[in-house]
Motif scaffolding. Sequence first.
Motif, PDB file in Angstrom:
ATOM      1  N   ILE A  11      -9.938  -3.763  10.155  1.00 27.62           N
ATOM      2  CA  ILE A  11      -9.459  -5.028  10.717  1.00 27.62           C
ATOM      3  C   ILE A  11      -7.987  -5.259  10.365  1.00 27.62           C
ATOM      4  CG2 ILE A  11      -9.851  -7.529  10.779  1.00 27.62           C
ATOM      5  CD1 ILE A  11     -12.817  -6.940  10.458  1.00 27.62           C
ATOM      6  N   GLY A  12      -7.506  -4.624   9.301  1.00 26.65           N
ATOM      7  CA  GLY A  12      -6.072  -4.608   9.040  1.00 26.65           C
ATOM      8  C   GLY A  12      -5.516  -5.625   8.069  1.00 26.65           C
ATOM      9  N   GLY A  13      -6.363  -6.373   7.387  1.00 26.79           N
ATOM     10  CA  GLY A  13      -5.863  -7.387   6.464  1.00 26.79           C
ATOM     11  C   GLY A  13      -5.085  -6.823   5.291  1.00 26.79           C
ATOM     12  N   ARG A  14      -5.578  -5.736   4.727  1.00 29.21           N
ATOM     13  CA  ARG A  14      -4.872  -5.107   3.598  1.00 29.21           C
ATOM     14  C   ARG A  14      -3.458  -4.718   4.023  1.00 29.21           C
ATOM     15  NH1 ARG A  14      -5.542  -1.645  -1.127  1.00 29.21           N
ATOM     16  NH2 ARG A  14      -7.776  -1.998  -1.144  1.00 29.21           N
ATOM     17  N   ALA A  15      -3.347  -4.055   5.156  1.00 26.71           N
ATOM     18  CA  ALA A  15      -2.029  -3.634   5.645  1.00 26.71           C
ATOM     19  C   ALA A  15      -1.133  -4.844   5.891  1.00 26.71           C
ATOM     20  CB  ALA A  15      -2.179  -2.802   6.918  1.00 26.71           C
ATOM     21  N   ARG A  16      -1.704  -5.899   6.419  1.00 29.89           N
ATOM     22  CA  ARG A  16      -0.936  -7.125   6.674  1.00 29.89           C
ATOM     23  C   ARG A  16      -0.348  -7.681   5.373  1.00 29.89           C
ATOM     24  NH1 ARG A  16      -3.429 -12.326   9.891  1.00 29.89           N
ATOM     25  NH2 ARG A  16      -1.657 -13.733   9.646  1.00 29.89           N
ATOM     26  N   LEU A  17      -1.173  -7.738   4.329  1.00 28.45           N
ATOM     27  CA  LEU A  17      -0.690  -8.247   3.044  1.00 28.45           C
ATOM     28  C   LEU A  17       0.325  -7.299   2.418  1.00 28.45           C
ATOM     29  CD1 LEU A  17      -3.964  -9.663   1.443  1.00 28.45           C
ATOM     30  CD2 LEU A  17      -2.213 -10.889   2.744  1.00 28.45           C
ATOM     31  N   GLU A  18       0.046  -6.013   2.489  1.00 27.21           N
ATOM     32  CA  GLU A  18       0.981  -5.038   1.926  1.00 27.21           C
ATOM     33  C   GLU A  18       2.319  -5.066   2.662  1.00 27.21           C
ATOM     34  OE1 GLU A  18      -2.257  -1.933   0.003  1.00 27.21           O
ATOM     35  OE2 GLU A  18      -1.469  -1.506   2.016  1.00 27.21           O
ATOM     36  N   ASP A  19       2.287  -5.319   3.964  1.00 25.44           N
ATOM     37  CA  ASP A  19       3.530  -5.461   4.732  1.00 25.44           C
ATOM     38  C   ASP A  19       4.352  -6.657   4.253  1.00 25.44           C
ATOM     39  OD1 ASP A  19       2.927  -3.238   6.250  1.00 25.44           O
ATOM     40  OD2 ASP A  19       2.306  -4.371   8.034  1.00 25.44           O
ATOM     41  N   GLN A  20       3.686  -7.626   3.630  1.00 26.29           N
ATOM     42  CA  GLN A  20       4.369  -8.797   3.067  1.00 26.29           C
ATOM     43  C   GLN A  20       4.825  -8.539   1.627  1.00 26.29           C
ATOM     44  OE1 GLN A  20       4.982 -11.725   4.769  1.00 26.29           O
ATOM     45  NE2 GLN A  20       4.217 -10.604   6.535  1.00 26.29           N
ATOM     46  N   GLY A  21       4.607  -7.317   1.148  1.00 25.43           N
ATOM     47  CA  GLY A  21       5.010  -6.964  -0.206  1.00 25.43           C
ATOM     48  C   GLY A  21       3.982  -7.317  -1.266  1.00 25.43           C
ATOM     49  N   LEU A  22       2.773  -7.657  -0.845  1.00 25.50           N
ATOM     50  CA  LEU A  22       1.719  -8.021  -1.790  1.00 25.50           C
ATOM     51  C   LEU A  22       0.902  -6.792  -2.176  1.00 25.50           C
ATOM     52  CD1 LEU A  22       0.609 -11.253   0.053  1.00 25.50           C
ATOM     53  CD2 LEU A  22       1.724 -11.168  -2.188  1.00 25.50           C
ATOM     54  N   LYS A  23       0.479  -6.758  -3.433  1.00 26.62           N
ATOM     55  CA  LYS A  23      -0.423  -5.707  -3.897  1.00 26.62           C
ATOM     56  C   LYS A  23      -1.847  -6.156  -3.609  1.00 26.62           C
ATOM     57  CE  LYS A  23       2.660  -4.216  -7.557  1.00 26.62           C
ATOM     58  NZ  LYS A  23       2.874  -4.186  -8.997  1.00 26.62           N
ATOM     59  N   VAL A  24      -2.695  -5.198  -3.226  1.00 29.22           N
ATOM     60  CA  VAL A  24      -4.071  -5.510  -2.838  1.00 29.22           C
ATOM     61  C   VAL A  24      -5.028  -4.569  -3.554  1.00 29.22           C
ATOM     62  CG1 VAL A  24      -5.698  -5.660  -0.905  1.00 29.22           C
ATOM     63  CG2 VAL A  24      -3.295  -6.298  -0.561  1.00 29.22           C
ATOM     64  N   VAL A  53       2.498 -13.970  -7.032  1.00 28.17           N
ATOM     65  CA  VAL A  53       1.176 -13.381  -6.840  1.00 28.17           C
ATOM     66  C   VAL A  53       1.221 -11.963  -7.401  1.00 28.17           C
ATOM     67  CG1 VAL A  53      -0.591 -12.686  -5.180  1.00 28.17           C
ATOM     68  CG2 VAL A  53       0.685 -14.814  -4.830  1.00 28.17           C
ATOM     69  N   VAL A  54       0.512 -11.763  -8.500  1.00 32.58           N
ATOM     70  CA  VAL A  54       0.483 -10.462  -9.159  1.00 32.58           C
ATOM     71  C   VAL A  54      -0.265  -9.459  -8.286  1.00 32.58           C
ATOM     72  CG1 VAL A  54      -0.353  -9.211 -11.191  1.00 32.58           C
ATOM     73  CG2 VAL A  54       0.641 -11.502 -11.441  1.00 32.58           C
ATOM     74  N   GLU A  55      -1.383  -9.902  -7.740  1.00 33.82           N
ATOM     75  CA  GLU A  55      -2.178  -9.054  -6.855  1.00 33.82           C
ATOM     76  C   GLU A  55      -3.183  -9.933  -6.131  1.00 33.82           C
ATOM     77  OE1 GLU A  55      -3.075  -4.583  -7.433  1.00 33.82           O
ATOM     78  OE2 GLU A  55      -4.726  -5.631  -8.432  1.00 33.82           O
ATOM     79  N   CYS A  56      -3.628  -9.455  -4.984  1.00 37.11           N
ATOM     80  CA  CYS A  56      -4.717 -10.084  -4.237  1.00 37.11           C
ATOM     81  C   CYS A  56      -5.940  -9.206  -4.467  1.00 37.11           C
ATOM     82  CB  CYS A  56      -4.396 -10.147  -2.752  1.00 37.11           C
ATOM     83  SG  CYS A  56      -2.891 -11.057  -2.358  1.00 37.11           S
ATOM     84  N   SER A  57      -6.994  -9.795  -5.011  1.00 36.41           N
ATOM     85  CA  SER A  57      -8.172  -9.034  -5.411  1.00 36.41           C
ATOM     86  C   SER A  57      -9.387  -9.497  -4.612  1.00 36.41           C
ATOM     87  CB  SER A  57      -8.416  -9.227  -6.909  1.00 36.41           C
ATOM     88  OG  SER A  57      -9.499  -8.452  -7.339  1.00 36.41           O
ATOM     89  N   ALA A  64      -5.557 -15.228   3.091  1.00 38.21           N
ATOM     90  CA  ALA A  64      -4.918 -14.737   1.865  1.00 38.21           C
ATOM     91  C   ALA A  64      -3.400 -14.757   2.000  1.00 38.21           C
ATOM     92  CB  ALA A  64      -5.407 -13.328   1.536  1.00 38.21           C
ATOM     93  N   GLU A  65      -2.897 -14.405   3.160  1.00 38.16           N
ATOM     94  CA  GLU A  65      -1.451 -14.442   3.382  1.00 38.16           C
ATOM     95  C   GLU A  65      -0.929 -15.875   3.242  1.00 38.16           C
ATOM     96  OE1 GLU A  65       1.599 -12.574   6.602  1.00 38.16           O
ATOM     97  OE2 GLU A  65      -0.035 -13.786   7.429  1.00 38.16           O
ATOM     98  N   LEU A 104      -3.215 -14.426 -10.031  1.00 40.67           N
ATOM     99  CA  LEU A 104      -4.117 -13.475  -9.398  1.00 40.67           C
ATOM    100  C   LEU A 104      -4.850 -14.235  -8.300  1.00 40.67           C
ATOM    101  CD1 LEU A 104      -5.671 -10.779  -9.216  1.00 40.67           C
ATOM    102  CD2 LEU A 104      -7.222 -11.694 -10.971  1.00 40.67           C
ATOM    103  N   LEU A 105      -4.737 -13.773  -7.065  1.00 39.19           N
ATOM    104  CA  LEU A 105      -5.396 -14.409  -5.922  1.00 39.19           C
ATOM    105  C   LEU A 105      -6.704 -13.676  -5.643  1.00 39.19           C
ATOM    106  CD1 LEU A 105      -5.217 -16.542  -3.667  1.00 39.19           C
ATOM    107  CD2 LEU A 105      -3.964 -14.852  -2.307  1.00 39.19           C
ATOM    108  N   VAL A 106      -7.812 -14.423  -5.577  1.00 43.47           N
ATOM    109  CA  VAL A 106      -9.144 -13.817  -5.463  1.00 43.47           C
ATOM    110  C   VAL A 106      -9.908 -14.398  -4.281  1.00 43.47           C
ATOM    111  CG1 VAL A 106     -11.373 -13.543  -6.635  1.00 43.47           C
ATOM    112  CG2 VAL A 106      -9.265 -13.415  -7.954  1.00 43.47           C
TER     113      VAL A 106
END
Length: 175
Positions: free
Chosen positions: A153-166, A141-145, A127-128, A115-117
Amino acid sequence: MQIKSRIRTIAHYPHEGIMFRDITTLLKDPVGLRATIQEIASRYKSMKIDKVAGIESRGFIIGAPVAYELGVGFVPVRKKGKLPAETRGRDYQLEYGSDRIEIHVDAIQKGDRVLLVDDLIATGGTAEAAAGLIHEMGGEVVECSFVIDLPDIGGRARLEDQGLKVFALCEFEGN
């Protein structure tokens, strides 16, 4: 509990036009701090988590007690040169230049579910990089919390585009 109401906004810090989301007001509030840790930890109680990795420095403040609540170890993700033993690192881009994060080479084992926090997600660059480093070391990485998401600013979308859960406890519009 309304976590968002316990976070202070400071206008024009550190630069003109920036609305700084200051979690120190949340951290000094024992009810708010406890609720933050418990809300994050409760989300992951039923998931298999082997480690919590916290991004320097406020990710340490949130991540370590979450790891404690989950009964797992804590892994600090630090800036270059701050860890005493052998490290593995990854560079990432900043608005002006670049930086590097590092993890001890023995901190993540192949197959670890991590879990990335961190306290806040803005651009998602750090985070990426941390998630990429965990993957390079054989972890998943199970999820980024995060406590705070700044969706504009777009960070969530950036991580989700990498296949990460946020996941984030709250959002603030704007910058």
